[in-house]
Every structure is written in C-alpha cells, then in structure tokens.
Design a protein around this motif. Structure first.
Motif, mmCIF file in Angstrom:
data_model
loop_
_atom_site.group_PDB
_atom_site.id
_atom_site.type_symbol
_atom_site.label_atom_id
_atom_site.label_comp_id
_atom_site.label_asym_id
_atom_site.label_seq_id
_atom_site.Cartn_x
_atom_site.Cartn_y
_atom_site.Cartn_z
ATOM 1 N N UNK A 27 0.722 -1.215 0.005
ATOM 2 C CA UNK A 27 0.156 0.011 0.068
ATOM 3 C C UNK A 27 0.825 1.343 -0.006
ATOM 4 N N UNK A 28 1.814 1.255 0.898
ATOM 5 C CA UNK A 28 2.691 2.517 0.918
ATOM 6 C C UNK A 28 2.866 3.212 2.187
ATOM 7 N N UNK A 29 3.361 4.501 1.912
ATOM 8 C CA UNK A 29 3.767 5.363 3.104
ATOM 9 C C UNK A 29 2.691 5.480 4.111
ATOM 10 N N UNK A 30 1.496 5.349 4.153
ATOM 11 C CA UNK A 30 0.576 5.340 5.502
ATOM 12 C C UNK A 30 0.716 4.527 6.392
ATOM 13 N N UNK A 31 1.501 3.223 5.936
ATOM 14 C CA UNK A 31 1.456 1.956 6.849
ATOM 15 C C UNK A 31 2.896 1.741 7.754
ATOM 16 N N UNK A 32 3.871 2.973 7.153
ATOM 17 C CA UNK A 32 5.163 2.700 7.791
ATOM 18 C C UNK A 32 5.335 2.581 9.242
ATOM 19 N N UNK A 33 4.715 3.700 9.862
ATOM 20 C CA UNK A 33 4.737 3.741 11.072
ATOM 21 C C UNK A 33 4.388 2.737 12.096
ATOM 22 N N UNK A 34 3.123 2.330 11.787
ATOM 23 C CA UNK A 34 2.358 1.224 12.533
ATOM 24 C C UNK A 34 3.073 -0.132 12.084
ATOM 25 N N UNK A 35 3.584 -0.202 10.786
ATOM 26 C CA UNK A 35 4.258 -1.326 10.550
ATOM 27 C C UNK A 35 5.461 -1.537 11.435
ATOM 28 N N UNK A 36 6.269 -0.441 11.549
ATOM 29 C CA UNK A 36 7.542 -0.609 12.465
ATOM 30 C C UNK A 36 6.868 -1.041 14.072
ATOM 31 N N UNK B 1 6.233 8.687 0.610
ATOM 32 C CA UNK B 1 7.063 9.368 1.664
ATOM 33 C C UNK B 1 6.297 9.525 3.060
ATOM 34 N N UNK B 2 7.187 8.956 4.051
ATOM 35 C CA UNK B 2 6.392 8.961 5.394
ATOM 36 C C UNK B 2 7.734 9.170 6.517
ATOM 37 N N UNK B 3 7.412 9.589 7.613
ATOM 38 C CA UNK B 3 8.403 9.821 8.574
ATOM 39 C C UNK B 3 8.587 8.359 9.389
ATOM 40 N N UNK B 4 9.913 8.215 9.710
ATOM 41 C CA UNK B 4 10.382 6.846 10.121
ATOM 42 C C UNK B 4 11.018 7.119 11.750
ATOM 43 N N UNK B 5 10.469 6.475 12.451
ATOM 44 C CA UNK B 5 10.925 6.552 13.963
ATOM 45 C C UNK B 5 11.926 5.413 13.971
#
Length: 313
Positions: free
Chosen positions: A203-212, A231-235
């Motif tokens: 799907x892409x960027x919106x899932x990055x934070x909850x994926x981590x 593009x997404x912010x990564x913690x």
C-alpha cells in the motif's frame, strides 16, 4: 502484429512490426497478458520501460506458445506453452522473451490464469523468501491482500507454514482472501494483531509507522507497493528497539541474470504447488485485446479479487 499502444496517456490498438527473436530468445504468440500497477503508472508517464523494452507497448507478464526461436535456444521448442515476466511489450499479439526468463505453463493453468501468474507470483516469492527470508512458523502480515500480488503472497505464506494475517479494505472481498489461507483484518488498527516477523507492504507510506510498531524482534518489512504514497516519517528509535529492517524491492529494472534466478526459484518452489492445486490464480475479470481501455478502467476502479487479464486468440 497488433498491440496495446500508449499515446500521451491514451490507449489505442495499433499495428506494429513483428518482433524477431535474437540469440537465446523465443518469439511468443501471446494468448493472455495480465495487467499490473506498473502498467497504470507507465500509462501516466510515471514508470518508463527500461532500455531495450518497447516504450509504448505496456505489459509486464504474458503467456502463450513459442512461435519461433532465435539462435542458441535450448530450453523450449516450437509450440511449447510458456509464461514470463517481461520488461514491457506483453500486451501484444507477439512478444520476444529471453528463454532464461520463460517458465513452462503447468497443465493446471488455463491461458487467463497463466497470463496473470508470472509477475505477481515472482514478485511475491522474491519479496517473501529472497528478501525477507520468510520461514515456517513466522507471522506474516500482507497489506492490500486482495490484489494480484497480495493473493499470491497469502497463498505462498500459507504454503510455507507461516501464520498469515491480511489487511483488506473492501469488506466484500475479505471472505475470498480468507479462503486463500489468511486471517483478514481491517486496515485500521492492524497493529493490534501483531507482532509480525515479516510485513509485506503493498500500500505504501501511510502504513510505515504502524508497521514498525507491529514488528517482532528481528522483524522485516519489505516495501513493494507505494500506491497510497511514497514518503513517510520513520521512527529510527522504534526500528532499533526491535532490531528490525525495512527494505524496498522492484523487479522490472533488474538485469537478466537476477530475473533468471527469480524465475528458476519460482519454477522450483511454486510451480509444483500449482500442479498439486495448492495455489491458484484468482481472476477478477478478462477482456479481449480490443477492449484494453475497459480492462484498464476495471483495474483502476478497484473492488476486485485477483487479476484483470487481457486475452488473445
């Protein structure tokens, strides 16, 4: 030959010169060609074909019969049923394929299924096993699981002994994905169903934070789709805390040698599953070549389980 042709975003069926196979190549009389997200992006001018591939004829996968062979071909003979991932040009009556990229079509597959198999199963297998090292007992999360790659990944994960969870937004499609072997959840709040050892992101960027946030210790995220954003912010602290990894992968621009390795892996590990009926190719809809515009519209509108495929006589 006749082929789907992109002209400033429009799709037309035009005549083109017949391609000729070179050394190590086979000429395929195409019987079916699946549509993929890359075709949609190429139509919009966002995903040009790599050098050497037709720039105006889309199509990343095909199935058909060997019509002619170039010098040095040893894997196939005239009339053999083959299917392949191609860099472009698959949506045409004829296409040239290097023999190392072609796979035999199992008897269990009809033409529409064979035409919708190569890209999605090669992509899914490579991402899950070559990139993410999925193993039996792992907890796998597949995002966007109702599409072609998603349905392939669910089945491959189940076949490998993983515990598969899948996100599907369209409620009407959830039962179909469950039948393929996944526990289906809504996209919102999926992280509550973790932790996961492997996350396949379609799907892409919106899932990055909850994926981590949903990763198990040593978990792996593989990004192969960004339709919802790139593009997404990564913690980084959260990623470090799980000793997790995030990696991206594409198939189309790889050199011949790497694509050939991916094809051989599918031949060894996936085609036997097809022959046994352990995996299938869900077909959402088929269209004749002359109705390519309708096929692209059907793909774009969503709400489908599996593949949209162009068929040719």
């Amino acid at each position: 030959m006749r082929a789907v042709t992109i002209d400033e975003g429009r799709l037309e069926i035009r005549d083109h010169p017949d391609p000729e196979p070179g050394a190590g190549e086979v000429l395929v009389r195409v019987r079916a060609a699946g549509l993929n997200g890359g075709d949609m992006m190429q139509r919009r001018g966002l995903y040009p074909a790599p050098p050497g591939a037709p720039q105006d004829i889309p199509g990343l996968e095909l199935a058909g019969e060997v019509a002619a062979m170039g010098p040095g071909v040893t894997r196939f003979a005239d009339g053999d049923r083959v299917m392949a991932v191609v860099a472009g040009g698959g949506q045409a009556e004829l296409a040239v394929v290097h023999e190392r990229l072609a796979m035999p079509v199992p008897e269990a597959l009809g033409w529409p299924e064979a035409g919708g198999f190569p890209e999605v199963f090669t992509t899914a297998h490579d991402a899950l096993f070559t990139q993410a090292a999925l193993a039996s007992g792992d907890r796998l999360l597949v995002h966007g699981a109702a599409g072609g790659v998603g349905t392939a990944a669910v089945q491959l994960g189940r076949g490998a002994g993983a515990r598969v969870t899948a996100t599907v937004r369209n409620e009407a499609l959830r039962s179909g994905v469950e039948e393929l072997g996944a526990t289906v959840v809504e996209p919102e709040g999926f992280e509550a169903h973790g932790p996961f050892d492997v996350v396949l992101e379609l799907v892409g960027a919106p899932n990055l934070a909850p994926n981590v946030g949903a990763l198990a210790t040593g978990g792996r995220i593989v990004v192969i789709g960004i339709s919802a954003g790139a593009k997404a912010e990564l913690n980084l602290g959260a990623l470090m805390g799980t000793r997790g990894t995030v990696r991206g992968s594409t198939l189309r621009p790889r050199p011949l040698e790497e694509k050939a390795l991916a094809a051989r892996a599918v031949e060894r590990h996936v085609l036997p599953l097809v022959e046994r009926g352990a995996v299938s190719v869900p077909i959402a809809d088929t269209f004749p070549l002359d109705q390519a515009e309708d096929a692209y519209d059907r793909f774009a509108e969503g709400g489908k389980l599996g593949k949209v495929v162009l068929t040719l006589r």
